[in-house]
Design a protein around this motif. Structure first.
Motif, PDB file in Angstrom:
ATOM      1  N   SER A  58      -7.011   2.824 -10.983  1.00  0.00           N
ATOM      2  CA  SER A  58      -6.450   1.770 -10.150  1.00  0.00           C
ATOM      3  C   SER A  58      -4.956   1.682 -10.387  1.00  0.00           C
ATOM      4  CB  SER A  58      -7.100   0.416 -10.495  1.00  0.00           C
ATOM      5  OG  SER A  58      -6.344  -0.654  -9.938  1.00  0.00           O
ATOM      6  N   ILE A  87       0.836  -1.202   0.000  1.00  0.00           N
ATOM      7  CA  ILE A  87       0.000   0.000   0.000  1.00  0.00           C
ATOM      8  C   ILE A  87       0.865   1.245   0.000  1.00  0.00           C
ATOM      9  CG2 ILE A  87      -1.680   1.308   1.351  1.00  0.00           C
ATOM     10  CD1 ILE A  87      -2.561  -1.436   2.525  1.00  0.00           C
ATOM     11  N   TYR A  90       1.772  -6.449  -9.051  1.00  0.00           N
ATOM     12  CA  TYR A  90       1.566  -6.047  -7.664  1.00  0.00           C
ATOM     13  C   TYR A  90       2.898  -5.488  -7.180  1.00  0.00           C
ATOM     14  CZ  TYR A  90       3.752 -10.595  -6.705  1.00  0.00           C
ATOM     15  OH  TYR A  90       4.605 -11.664  -6.675  1.00  0.00           O
ATOM     16  N   SER A 127      -5.245   0.739  -3.337  1.00  0.00           N
ATOM     17  CA  SER A 127      -4.142  -0.219  -3.409  1.00  0.00           C
ATOM     18  C   SER A 127      -4.133  -1.181  -2.229  1.00  0.00           C
ATOM     19  CB  SER A 127      -2.808   0.545  -3.452  1.00  0.00           C
ATOM     20  OG  SER A 127      -2.784   1.445  -4.535  1.00  0.00           O
ATOM     21  N   GLN A 128      -5.182  -1.162  -1.425  1.00  0.00           N
ATOM     22  CA  GLN A 128      -5.254  -2.000  -0.230  1.00  0.00           C
ATOM     23  C   GLN A 128      -6.130  -3.216  -0.504  1.00  0.00           C
ATOM     24  OE1 GLN A 128      -6.524   0.059   3.261  1.00  0.00           O
ATOM     25  NE2 GLN A 128      -6.428  -1.738   4.565  1.00  0.00           N
ATOM     26  N   LEU A 129      -5.533  -4.387  -0.417  1.00  0.00           N
ATOM     27  CA  LEU A 129      -6.274  -5.616  -0.659  1.00  0.00           C
ATOM     28  C   LEU A 129      -7.401  -5.780   0.357  1.00  0.00           C
ATOM     29  CD1 LEU A 129      -3.463  -8.213  -1.454  1.00  0.00           C
ATOM     30  CD2 LEU A 129      -5.293  -7.482  -2.994  1.00  0.00           C
ATOM     31  N   ASN A 151      -9.450  -8.561  -3.656  1.00  0.00           N
ATOM     32  CA  ASN A 151      -9.398  -7.631  -4.778  1.00  0.00           C
ATOM     33  C   ASN A 151      -8.997  -6.256  -4.258  1.00  0.00           C
ATOM     34  OD1 ASN A 151      -9.577  -6.783  -7.417  1.00  0.00           O
ATOM     35  ND2 ASN A 151     -11.730  -7.321  -7.676  1.00  0.00           N
ATOM     36  N   TYR A 152      -8.754  -5.354  -5.206  1.00  0.00           N
ATOM     37  CA  TYR A 152      -8.458  -3.966  -4.871  1.00  0.00           C
ATOM     38  C   TYR A 152      -9.738  -3.153  -5.022  1.00  0.00           C
ATOM     39  CZ  TYR A 152      -3.647  -5.533  -5.292  1.00  0.00           C
ATOM     40  OH  TYR A 152      -2.467  -6.213  -5.125  1.00  0.00           O
TER      41      TYR A 152
END
Length: 535
Positions: free
Chosen positions: A522, A14, A435, A82-84, A72-73
């Motif tokens: 994204s 992140i 990623y 950007s945080q799963l 997912n993002y």
């Protein structure tokens, strides 16, 4: 692996992506009509629309709108995007067995596949099994080689017990959650054909599905009527027109005939677009990418096999500034390393000339190593690529190399370069992060153990046992030790083996029509198609 360890790994990702997204966060307009048809121009076709095979950024834009994944993002700008977060999984997995076993609980009751089938844990196992089938030659194999039994299908290390998907690794892997969030591992029907040519319109369980595809002509994306989840799904339909020139696409966006130039616009037009619309305001958006553009030397054949000195000579003689300028205004910055700035582990080593070629040094290195002097360059036939090929041809002539350029549509170029034994010597390529981890550049692009017959990403066909071992060792580390090891590998590879001639790090420049709203970017998938709306 402890909960603290894998959560800290996600936090690092992140922070890295925030470096890029935070400086120019899109000002998303939230007002717009739900429904209507969004039109997209794509100058050259995607490679595949099959999640097991699709590995082109324009294809992954579509996959972000169509795929349902365990994690997912979120559809958000900046660091938040950007945080799963869990998607089909009910929460973070239970991690046991010293970090080697992941137990995901799957509950996808908010959606079904576009063909009406329910989604269960078995649909995620089906993705792993399909990717592992040697017949598929999926590029996904590089991303789950540490799963027990990944060398055959079905994969023994991926098991389903009711609503639980249990994945067992051969060793703890700090980046596993980020990898499993890739489109390769999204839910697929258990009976989806294992077709090495790819299924053109597979059923999907995300907000959208691909209803039709005519290769090199059109792609039609429609709302999934069974999706009731939280992700946006504004446009009723997204129509892709494939094959228009970049000049035609630019005019079509200005006229409102198309809404998004997914394949870009002419390099010379970016400055005009910035002046006309401003930057990051309403229609013209610029965001840095975690990416590296490079010339890959085919080390498995021909003039660059066993000639490290000659590869170094090319690094000394190429004009990185001239090549970058062909891509137009705000294209990026020059580079001479594998890892991009902003990636954990990167350190500026000042390896090769960035401002002007060092012809004297290049000639000294090339002396006695040029053989017959013939070099085959594979290049795209669109945008700045043909012009860049002319610069490469001129530069290499300074050290006695004669370049024969072969131009292809981008998807064709990738297919050819990814086929082992293809007769090229240099591939002009670009890689954007799947990623935010250096594994995605070092291991994925240069680990010789992952070379297969087709769909390779190691276009240098670099296979050095010493470096293969060092890559594996680095991948097992975490935290500061991991990033230090990868930073050292970046420099050592370019000093001791020279598999590439890196040339630049790119910006993503995106143009949309005046009727397009709700713009969301994204850091992983670029334009968020599901979030776009019509004013």
């Amino acid at each position: 692996m402890s909960r603290k360890l894998w959560l800290s790994t996600v936090t690092v990702a992140i922070a890295l992506l925030a470096v890029f997204a935070g400086s120019a966060v899109a000002k998303t307009g939230k007002t717009g009509a739900v429904g209507g048809t969004l039109n997209v121009d794509l100058s050259t076709d995607v490679d595949y629309t099959d999640p097991a095979l699709d590995y082109l950024s324009t294809g992954w834009e579509i996959e972000y709108a169509t795929c349902l994944k365990l994690f997912n993002y979120p559809d958000a700008n900046g660091a938040k995007g950007s945080q799963l977060i869990p998607e089909a999984a009910t929460g973070f997995p239970k991690v046991s067995n010293s970090g080697k076993t992941y137990d995901f609980t799957v509950n996808a009751g908010f959606t079904k596949f576009s063909n009406g089938q329910s989604v269960t844990a078995a649909n995620f196992k089906a993705a792993f099994d399909r990717n592992a089938d040697p017949k598929m030659q999926s590029p996904a194999v590089a991303f789950f080689s540490d799963v027990v039994g990944s060398n055959k299908s079905p994969v023994s290390g991926v098991q389903v017990k009711g609503s639980h998907l249990i994945i067992t690794l051969t060793h703890a892997a700090p980046d596993f959650l980020a990898r499993v969030a890739m489109p390769f591992f999204c839910a697929v029907p258990t009976n989806l054909a294992h077709d090495p040519n790819g299924v053109l319109a597979p059923a999907s369980a995300g907000p959208y599905y691909i209803s039709d595809r005519v290769p090199n002509k059109s792609i039609t994306v429609k709302k999934n009527p069974y999706y009731k989840g939280k992700r946006p799904h504004n446009a009723a339909q997204i129509n892709y027109t494939v094959g228009n020139s970049l000049d035609a696409t630019y005019l079509r966006v200005l006229q409102g005939s198309t809404d998004y130039a997914s394949g870009g616009i002419p390099p010379a037009s970016y400055a005009e677009a910035a002046e006309k619309f401003g930057i990051n305001k309403t229609q013209f958006w610029v965001q840095p990418l975690l990416s590296t553009s490079y010339l890959a030397f085919n080390t498995s054949r021909g003039i660059f096999k066993n000639t490290i000195a000659l590869r170094g000579a090319v690094n000394q003689v190429i004009d990185r500034g001239a090549m970058l300028s062909q891509s137009g205004y705000l294209a990026g910055k020059r580079s001479d390393q594998i890892l991009p700035p902003g990636m954990a582990g990167f350190r500026d080593a000042d390896l090769f000339p960035l401002k002007q070629p060092n012809i004297a040094a290049a000639k000294k290195l090339a002396d006695g190593h040029t053989g017959d002097g013939n070099v085959v360059l594979y290049e795209s036939n669109r945008g700045a690529s043909p012009l860049r090929a002319q610069i490469i041809q001129y530069n290499l002539a300074q050290i006695g190399l004669k370049v024969d350029t072969k131009l292809f549509a981008r998807a064709v170029q990738l297919t050819k370069e990814g086929t082992r034994g293809e007769p090229f010597d240099i591939a002009d390529e670009q890689w954007g992060a799947d990623y935010a981890d250096p594994y995605d550049f070092i291991n994925v692009l240069l680990d010789g153990k992952n070379i297969q017959d087709q769909n390779n990403t190691n276009f240098a066909y670099f296979n050095d046992p010493k470096f293969n071992q060092q890559m594996t060792q680095a991948s097992l580390l975490s935290g500061t030790a991991r990033y230090k090891a990868y930073g050292n590998l970046d420099v050592a590879l370019m000093q001791q083996a020279v598999p590439w001639a890196p040339r630049s790090n790119a910006n993503n420049r995106m143009l949309v029509s005046k009727r397009t709203g709700c713009f969301s970017y994204s850091a992983i998938y670029t334009v968020d198609l599901a979030a776009l709306c019509l004013k």
